[in-house]
Design a protein around this motif. Structure first.
Motif, short mmCIF file in Angstrom:
data_model
loop_
_atom_site.label_atom_id
_atom_site.label_comp_id
_atom_site.label_asym_id
_atom_site.label_seq_id
_atom_site.Cartn_x
_atom_site.Cartn_y
_atom_site.Cartn_z
N UNK A 113 0.61 -1.13 0.40
CA UNK A 113 0.02 0.05 -0.69
C UNK A 113 0.61 1.08 0.36
N UNK A 114 0.82 2.49 -0.74
CA UNK A 114 1.36 3.71 -1.08
C UNK A 114 0.45 4.29 -0.13
N UNK A 115 0.74 5.19 0.72
CA UNK A 115 0.10 5.95 1.86
C UNK A 115 -0.05 7.10 1.55
N UNK A 116 -1.50 7.39 1.58
CA UNK A 116 -1.80 8.37 0.80
C UNK A 116 -0.99 10.05 0.57
N UNK A 117 -0.51 10.49 1.78
CA UNK A 117 1.12 11.60 1.58
C UNK A 117 1.58 11.22 0.62
N UNK A 118 1.78 10.20 0.06
CA UNK A 118 2.84 9.75 -1.00
C UNK A 118 2.06 10.10 -2.12
N UNK A 119 0.91 10.69 -2.44
CA UNK A 119 0.14 10.24 -2.87
C UNK A 119 -0.51 11.60 -3.98
N UNK A 120 -0.49 12.11 -5.30
CA UNK A 120 -1.74 12.82 -5.25
C UNK A 120 -2.84 12.48 -6.96
N UNK A 121 -4.33 13.05 -6.23
CA UNK A 121 -5.12 12.17 -7.05
C UNK A 121 -5.21 13.06 -8.09
N UNK A 122 -5.55 12.45 -9.45
CA UNK A 122 -5.72 13.35 -11.01
C UNK A 122 -7.05 12.28 -11.96
N UNK A 123 -8.90 13.31 -11.06
CA UNK A 123 -9.42 12.23 -11.35
C UNK A 123 -9.72 10.56 -11.34
#
Length: 403
Positions: A113-123
């Motif tokens: 699992x990639x923790x949410x703080x290391x992601x950015x939503x794009x649609x």
């Protein structure tokens, strides 16, 4: 009873060998903290029961994000969402990501699992800014506890963490040793129960309250009585309270004065005495025996003698009845601030105060003429073992810490 003087170590060992162990009871798991387990406890289930996510984030194949960074982000399509407590039909394929919440089961095919703080939503896509090796942010089935695994040993004192682990293991009730109910009788024509009208020459039963405080601090139920120095009244009270309670303490009447009736009454009632007189100061006039299979401790009436005989002999035994270690007072090392001396022929205890100096724990004997003020102000007890006469200033010694 033969008038034999025992050393403290011998008296305590004899007492612990003779006391009965309390029967068991079953308590709800949330009520078992600070009680002693009466059996081994094994987990009924795997916890977690499924491999789950430790974080809010995205389930992925590790290989897909192996090179991901803020400078070189990896973009993956989001093909589903899974939450805690639900059974997901999502299956992860390479080149995909699945939105996952903390505690949710890891989708089939996912490795990490990639923790949410290391992601950015794009649609409907997720931009991943960090790698995540296999197992990252994943709690594998049975990691906390495996089905059948022993999680508590018989005789362990159950802490809050144990209670949580037991609950996680699918267990809602625990078998523990029952706490004894203890009766305390203070005898003396001059003794008043707290709350009675005061009269000149009388004394309030401070010993009674002190001993009750120590016992109640450990969760032990206490029944207290103040009675006159009259053999018939002592006999009737002992007989009644031993039917209701598991152990009995008497205060006063433990020596050889004209009105010291407690031991004589116990002899008449047919108790099994094991000792009377211990080489301990203060507290030497302490007796122990069994009456109707229940422990009875006759303690001296002077406040320091009463408290010391209780702390060093009676209290350890009462705790041991419920499976606790027979050491109600913890021991620490401290630097002695003044030379102290005692009788070489017995174990001497001295009320003292703990402090801190130059990063070390220090201990200083209390010298007030007031016995009760010394007892109230003491945070430790200095012990001069039998066979030693003096403890030197600035020496490191073991001291008992008072609660």
């Amino acid at each position: 009873m033969e008038k034999q003087w025992l050393g403290l170590v011998e008296a305590l060992e004899l007492t612990l060998n003779k006391i009965p162990i309390m029967p068991t009871e079953v308590l709800p798991v949330h009520e078992c903290v600070q009680r002693v387990a009466a059996e081994d406890i094994n987990s009924k289930i795997n916890s977690p029961s499924l491999t789950a996510s430790l974080k809010d984030g995205y389930a992925i194949y590790s290989e897909d994000v192996a090179q991901a960074s803020e400078e070189q982000p990896v973009v993956l399509p989001i093909v589903g969402t899974v939450s805690a407590g639900e059974k997901s039909s999502c299956r992860l394929e390479k080149g995909q990501a699945i939105r996952i919440l903390t505690g949710a089961p890891l989708p089939e095919g996912a490795e990490a699992v990639v923790s949410q703080e290391f992601t950015r939503e794009n649609g409907d896509q997720i931009v991943i800014l960090a790698d995540s090796e296999p197992g990252r942010n994943v709690l594998v089935r049975g990691t906390d506890v495996m089905e059948g695994e022993q999680i508590v040993r018989r005789g362990e004192i159950l802490r809050a963490g144990h209670a949580g682990l037991i609950a996680a293991a699918g267990i809602d009730a625990v078998k523990v040793y029952r706490l004894p109910r203890v009766a305390i009788i203070a005898t003396g024509d001059e003794i008043l129960a707290p709350g009675e009208p005061f009269r000149s020459g009388a004394l309030f039963a401070s010993n009674l309250v002190t001993l009750s405080g120590f016992l109640r601090f450990r969760g032990i139920d206490v029944v207290m009585k103040v009675i006159k120095d009259e053999p018939d009244q002592i006999r009737a009270t002992v007989d009644t309270l031993l039917r209701e309670c598991d152990a009995l303490l008497t205060i006063g009447g433990a020596w050889e004065g004209d009105k010291d009736y407690s031991l004589g009454v116990l002899d008449e009632l047919g108790w099994e005495p094991y000792f009377h007189r211990v080489r301990i100061g203060p507290g030497k006039a302490v007796a122990f025996g069994l009456l109707k299979g229940k422990p009875v401790f006759c303690l001296p009436g002077g406040p320091p003698s009463n408290e010391m005989a209780f702390l060093q002999i009676a209290f350890p035994a009462i705790l041991a009845m419920s499976g606790y270690p027979p050491a109600p007072l913890s021991t620490i090392r401290a630097v002695l601030q003044e030379e102290v001396g005692g009788q070489k022929s017995w174990t001497q205890f001295i009320y003292a105060e703990l402090a801190e100096k130059d990063g070390n724990v220090t201990v200083t004997p209390l010298v007030s003429k007031s016995r009760l003020k010394n007892m109230a102000g003491a945070t430790a007890l200095i012990k001069i073992p039998e066979g030693e006469r003096v403890l030197l200033k600035d020496s490191w010694i073991d001291v008992q810490v008072l609660v």
